[in-house]
Design a protein around this motif. Structure first.
Motif, mmCIF file in Angstrom:
data_model
loop_
_atom_site.group_PDB
_atom_site.id
_atom_site.type_symbol
_atom_site.label_atom_id
_atom_site.label_comp_id
_atom_site.label_asym_id
_atom_site.label_seq_id
_atom_site.Cartn_x
_atom_site.Cartn_y
_atom_site.Cartn_z
ATOM 1 N N VAL A 266 0.859 -1.195 0.000
ATOM 2 C CA VAL A 266 0.000 0.000 0.000
ATOM 3 C C VAL A 266 0.890 1.238 0.000
ATOM 4 O O VAL A 266 1.571 1.516 0.980
ATOM 5 N N PRO A 267 0.898 1.985 -1.091
ATOM 6 C CA PRO A 267 1.803 3.132 -1.154
ATOM 7 C C PRO A 267 1.182 4.404 -0.603
ATOM 8 O O PRO A 267 -0.038 4.518 -0.459
ATOM 9 N N HIS A 268 2.051 5.370 -0.276
ATOM 10 C CA HIS A 268 1.630 6.767 -0.232
ATOM 11 C C HIS A 268 1.759 7.215 -1.685
ATOM 12 O O HIS A 268 2.825 7.123 -2.273
ATOM 13 N N PHE A 269 0.677 7.685 -2.276
ATOM 14 C CA PHE A 269 0.518 7.650 -3.727
ATOM 15 C C PHE A 269 1.220 8.770 -4.496
ATOM 16 O O PHE A 269 1.206 8.751 -5.721
ATOM 17 N N GLU A 270 1.790 9.775 -3.842
ATOM 18 C CA GLU A 270 2.418 10.830 -4.639
ATOM 19 C C GLU A 270 3.599 10.257 -5.422
ATOM 20 O O GLU A 270 4.225 9.275 -5.019
ATOM 21 N N LYS A 271 3.897 10.875 -6.541
ATOM 22 C CA LYS A 271 5.019 10.461 -7.382
ATOM 23 C C LYS A 271 5.967 11.647 -7.536
ATOM 24 O O LYS A 271 5.586 12.670 -8.100
ATOM 25 N N MET A 272 7.181 11.482 -7.038
ATOM 26 C CA MET A 272 8.170 12.549 -7.055
ATOM 27 C C MET A 272 9.191 12.294 -8.168
ATOM 28 O O MET A 272 9.609 11.156 -8.396
ATOM 29 N N LEU A 273 9.622 13.365 -8.816
ATOM 30 C CA LEU A 273 10.655 13.234 -9.840
ATOM 31 C C LEU A 273 11.909 12.594 -9.261
ATOM 32 O O LEU A 273 12.500 11.704 -9.872
ATOM 33 N N VAL A 334 -6.740 3.362 -7.647
ATOM 34 C CA VAL A 334 -7.309 2.122 -7.118
ATOM 35 C C VAL A 334 -8.572 1.720 -7.887
ATOM 36 O O VAL A 334 -9.196 2.546 -8.554
ATOM 37 N N TRP A 335 -8.955 0.437 -7.743
ATOM 38 C CA TRP A 335 -10.012 -0.148 -8.568
ATOM 39 C C TRP A 335 -10.960 -0.984 -7.723
ATOM 40 O O TRP A 335 -10.529 -1.775 -6.885
ATOM 41 N N SER A 336 -12.244 -0.865 -7.988
ATOM 42 C CA SER A 336 -13.215 -1.775 -7.374
ATOM 43 C C SER A 336 -13.304 -3.045 -8.214
ATOM 44 O O SER A 336 -12.996 -3.045 -9.415
ATOM 45 N N TRP A 337 -13.732 -4.128 -7.594
ATOM 46 C CA TRP A 337 -13.905 -5.391 -8.307
ATOM 47 C C TRP A 337 -14.920 -5.234 -9.438
ATOM 48 O O TRP A 337 -14.717 -5.742 -10.548
ATOM 49 N N GLU A 338 -15.985 -4.513 -9.153
ATOM 50 C CA GLU A 338 -17.036 -4.325 -10.150
ATOM 51 C C GLU A 338 -16.498 -3.606 -11.381
ATOM 52 O O GLU A 338 -16.822 -3.965 -12.528
ATOM 53 N N GLU A 339 -15.680 -2.591 -11.170
ATOM 54 C CA GLU A 339 -15.101 -1.842 -12.290
ATOM 55 C C GLU A 339 -14.190 -2.739 -13.118
ATOM 56 O O GLU A 339 -14.217 -2.720 -14.356
ATOM 57 N N LEU A 340 -13.367 -3.547 -12.438
ATOM 58 C CA LEU A 340 -12.461 -4.449 -13.146
ATOM 59 C C LEU A 340 -13.230 -5.515 -13.914
ATOM 60 O O LEU A 340 -12.827 -5.913 -15.017
ATOM 61 N N GLN A 371 -10.753 -1.306 8.205
ATOM 62 C CA GLN A 371 -11.720 -2.194 7.567
ATOM 63 C C GLN A 371 -11.352 -2.337 6.092
ATOM 64 O O GLN A 371 -10.687 -1.469 5.537
ATOM 65 N N PRO A 372 -11.786 -3.458 5.461
ATOM 66 C CA PRO A 372 -11.510 -3.598 4.018
ATOM 67 C C PRO A 372 -11.984 -2.368 3.251
ATOM 68 O O PRO A 372 -13.089 -1.876 3.471
ATOM 69 N N SER A 373 -11.148 -1.877 2.378
ATOM 70 C CA SER A 373 -11.451 -0.627 1.665
ATOM 71 C C SER A 373 -12.447 -0.823 0.540
ATOM 72 O O SER A 373 -13.054 0.136 0.063
ATOM 73 N N GLY A 374 -12.577 -2.079 0.084
ATOM 74 C CA GLY A 374 -13.412 -2.330 -1.080
ATOM 75 C C GLY A 374 -12.726 -1.991 -2.392
ATOM 76 O O GLY A 374 -13.322 -2.112 -3.460
ATOM 77 N N MET A 375 -11.484 -1.588 -2.330
ATOM 78 C CA MET A 375 -10.739 -1.195 -3.529
ATOM 79 C C MET A 375 -9.475 -2.042 -3.650
ATOM 80 O O MET A 375 -9.008 -2.645 -2.680
ATOM 81 N N ASN A 376 -8.904 -2.060 -4.864
ATOM 82 C CA ASN A 376 -7.735 -2.901 -5.143
ATOM 83 C C ASN A 376 -6.558 -2.094 -5.672
ATOM 84 O O ASN A 376 -6.731 -1.162 -6.466
ATOM 85 N N ILE A 377 -5.372 -2.498 -5.228
ATOM 86 C CA ILE A 377 -4.104 -2.009 -5.763
ATOM 87 C C ILE A 377 -3.456 -3.173 -6.500
ATOM 88 O O ILE A 377 -3.387 -4.294 -5.964
ATOM 89 N N PHE A 378 -2.992 -2.957 -7.717
ATOM 90 C CA PHE A 378 -2.291 -4.012 -8.454
ATOM 91 C C PHE A 378 -0.928 -4.259 -7.801
ATOM 92 O O PHE A 378 -0.154 -3.332 -7.571
ATOM 93 N N ASP A 379 -0.647 -5.514 -7.490
ATOM 94 C CA ASP A 379 0.543 -5.891 -6.734
ATOM 95 C C ASP A 379 0.862 -7.331 -7.114
ATOM 96 O O ASP A 379 0.089 -8.242 -6.803
ATOM 97 N N THR A 405 -8.740 3.870 -19.484
ATOM 98 C CA THR A 405 -9.892 4.108 -18.601
ATOM 99 C C THR A 405 -9.505 5.044 -17.461
ATOM 100 O O THR A 405 -10.245 5.974 -17.112
ATOM 101 N N ARG A 406 -8.338 4.797 -16.901
ATOM 102 C CA ARG A 406 -7.870 5.631 -15.776
ATOM 103 C C ARG A 406 -7.630 7.066 -16.212
ATOM 104 O O ARG A 406 -7.826 8.001 -15.432
#
Length: 691
Positions: A266-273, A334-340, A371-379, A405-406
């Motif tokens: 689970v990342p902290h999502f910012e992306k630094m140069l 992040v992605w929900s199962w339904e979206e995927l 609690q479960p977030s209901g969302m997915n990170i690709f790993d 899509t993203r």
């Protein structure tokens, strides 16, 4: 965009994305400058200084809760002169007041909150404050009146406290000189890394885990230097686990800032140069040593991300992408199962879900509720045949579909500042990738960036921190010089354009003149005569990025060799000696500085290629087969006179024999008999290779 205040404040004239984020706050913000301090003196008010950066999550939270709130703004405007600073635009201010916070409360972070007198002496420090008080954390509605009242009724105590803090900061210097650093400190650092190594997940310690690429480069080089493959393998395993984990963006590429857990999931999502380019350097070194195809693919993917999201039209690179979008951290990624299910179809989702750890109820917990977030990170599961997965046309087609899509989602904010120091790191990464892989796209990108830095950042043999914008000009700091000198040095070994080597040497002379401490050794962060701040700081700790002193130590060694300036090699050793007691206490925190110790202890191998351009290309192709992190390559064109001779006089004697390709290999101030054909060169290098 909904503004909390219809009329912009003074920050609206700024070019900083971070300051512009606060341009419509009801707080009467000033940028750092004489106007604010003069007003504070005239009105006898303390300064409320807030320091942050545009991709800082908790900066956004505090801005929304406090700086956009009318009640909080009213208290701030009535009792304080309020100043906003972008830490990336003015790292000198950030460094001084972060040191003040550490002195006052023993810690720091962003947002950084400082209250100080009109003469810039701090007397209160904190980080994030909510609007309302909560158990263990005072809120702004309570804090601001207390400070304002103390300013009026307890001025003598505040003045005394400010003086104490100033004295403590001036006495608290990082330089504690000792002996010149040698193999002992390298062995101590190696043992420290071994003790803290996570043999399952890679990396060091527990959560949170930061990539810290300079640690991994140190280990790769130390494993090579000593023959201790355990050290190299720790780095290689860590790099593999990071690439497979959720800290890597498997859909759009590039690395997130750090992992909040021990598994890189689970990342902290910012992306630094700076993370992208320093990791590109580490993966380049790892591929050079191991030839693992995963690492070469990762170099390509980081480059694809840089080109896609951070590259400017002029060839330089922007600073960062935010973690937040649409008011939520990570929502873009992040992605929900339904979206995927809709995008991939049931058969493909069921096929790929186990490979990427995707679940119906999500595969990570909400940070607050657990609690479960209901969302997915690709790993990617490391037990998966990831090489087959990542090279599959089917997965690549799906990835592109998910990416498109993203792209239709609300994007994270882009910090489009162009910073000299971080672009210097980028030039090193692109140049090294070009040198090691031989791929022309890296050389092309490096050339565009090198020309930009030469034309937009250098002014009269001095550096700017950012390109000039109107009447705004910020002079370069230590890191700007160190990282750009390193960038030009690495770029020379990619294109062998002597102009850039000459510039690197000129900038090295300027850096010594402006920043070197003749009394105690080491480099200050700001130049001599800079009166904007009350203290000149020095930094040696290698944190998210290497310190300017650490990189300068390596620059001085190699440029000393090239320019035949033994005094520069000595100054390189002096930097380590200046901070040696601090480094010896905890050497793992100074791994970039220790890279200069490695080359001093090991010695460098100078390789001079003489001949035509094709001879150069052919010799480089042979050299690429052999990993040697301590080699230095120079090129002497097959001409009566070459500009490189003005820089390295000894090249006057190392010419092509009979006009054909000639390679001189020199160590410890002695050269072997030159190789005049590629077979003999390869044989010589094979004999020199370490088992």
């Amino acid at each position: 965009m909904q503004h909390s205040n219809p009329t912009p404040n003074r920050l609206a004239k700024s070019s900083s994305p971070y300051l512009l984020q606060h341009a419509y706050n009801p707080v009467d913000w000033y940028p750092w400058g004489d106007e604010a301090f003069t007003k504070a003196r005239l009105e006898d008010k303390p300064i409320f200084l807030s320091i942050g950066y545009s991709t800082c999550h908790w900066c956004h939270v505090m801005a929304h809760e406090c700086f956009e709130d009318e009640a909080v703004a009213k208290l701030m405007n009535e009792n304080f002169i309020c100043i906003k600073v972008d830490r990336e635009e003015r790292p000198d201010i950030d460094q001084v007041y972060m040191a003040a916070a550490t002195t006052l409360i023993g810690r720091g972070g962003w947002p950084l909150t400082i209250v100080m007198s009109p003469d810039k002496r701090p007397f209160f420090a904190g980080t994030y404050f909510p609007k309302e008080s909560a158990p263990g954390r005072m809120g702004m509605l309570d804090l601001l009146p207390k400070i304002a009242e103390a300013w009026k009724t307890q001025r003598e105590e505040i003045e005394a406290s400010a003086d104490q803090i100033m004295n403590a900061m001036q006495q608290k210097t990082p330089e504690q000189a000792g002996d010149v650093l040698d193999t002992d400190v390298l062995a101590k650092a190696s043992l420290d890394f071994k003790r803290n190594y996570d043999s399952i997940e890679g990396g060091f310690g527990s959560s949170p885990k930061f990539p810290s690429p300079h640690n991994l480069v140190f280990l790769l080089r130390e494993g090579y230097r000593t023959g201790d493959s355990t050290l190299s393998n720790m780095a290689l395993h860590s790099l593999k686990q990071m690439r497979l984990g959720g800290i890597f963006d498997h859909i759009g590429f590039g690395f997130h800032r750090y992992s909040t857990d021990a598994k890189w999931h689970v990342p902290h999502f910012e992306k630094m140069l700076y993370d992208q380019v320093n990791l590109m350097l580490a993966y380049t070194e790892a591929w050079d040593q191991s030839r693992d195809p995963l690492f070469l693919q990762t170099i390509d993917e980081i480059f694809a991300y840089l080109s896609d999201k951070l590259k400017s039209s002029k060839g330089a690179y922007y600073s960062a992408e935010d973690a937040d979008s649409d008011g939520e951290e990570g929502k873009f990624y992040v992605w929900s199962w339904e979206e995927l299910l809709v995008l991939m179809g049931e058969n493909q989702l069921l096929k790929y879900a186990p490979k990427f750890g995707l679940r119906v109820d999500g595969n990570f917990e909400d940070e607050a509720s657990r609690q479960p977030s209901g969302m997915n990170i690709f790993d990617i599961d490391s037990h998966t045949d990831f090489q087959a997965l990542l090279s599959s046309d089917e997965w690549e087609g799906l990835r592109k579909k998910l990416y498109q899509t993203r792209e239709d989602r609300i994007h994270p904010g882009l910090d489009n500042k162009i910073l000299a120091d971080w672009n210097g790191l980028a030039l090193s990464a692109l140049s090294r990738a070009a040198s090691v892989t031989g791929k022309p796209e890296y050389e092309t990108a490096a050339s565009e960036l090198a020309k930009f830095l030469r034309d937009e950042i250098i002014r009269d043999d001095q550096l700017l921190h950012m390109p000039e914008s109107g009447d705004k000009k910020v002079d370069g700091f230590l890191d700007d010089y160190s990282f750009i000198i390193q960038g030009f040095r690495n770029y020379y070994e990619t294109t062998f354009d002597a102009e850039y080597l000459r510039i690197a040497i000129e900038l090295q002379s300027t850096q010594l003149r402006k920043f070197w401490d003749e009394e105690r050794g080491g480099f200050f962060f700001t130049e001599s005569g800079d009166s904007d701040l009350f203290i000149r700081q020095k930094e040696i700790y290698d944190g998210a990025i290497p310190s300017g002193n650490s990189v300068a130590a390596e620059n001085l060694y190699y440029l000393g060799r090239i320019a035949e300036k033994p005094e520069w090699e000595q100054l390189s050793r002096t930097i380590g000696a200046t901070f040696s007691e601090q480094i010896n206490r905890a050497p793992r925190g100074f791994s970039a500085l220790l890279q200069s110790v490695q080359v001093h202890v090991n010695g460098s191998r100078e390789i001079v290629i003489a001949g035509k351009n094709q001879d150069l290309a052919d010799a480089l192709a042979v050299l690429r087969k052999f990993y040697d992190p301590f080699k230095l390559i120079l090129y002497r064109p097959n001409e009566d006179y070459a500009p490189i001779e003005d820089i390295s006089g000894f090249l006057s004697y190392q010419k092509a024999i009979d006009g054909g390709p000639t390679v001189y290999i020199c160590e410890n101030y002695a050269c072997q008999y030159p190789s005049t054909d590629l077979l003999s060169l390869e044989k010589t290098l094979q004999e020199m290779r370490r088992d």
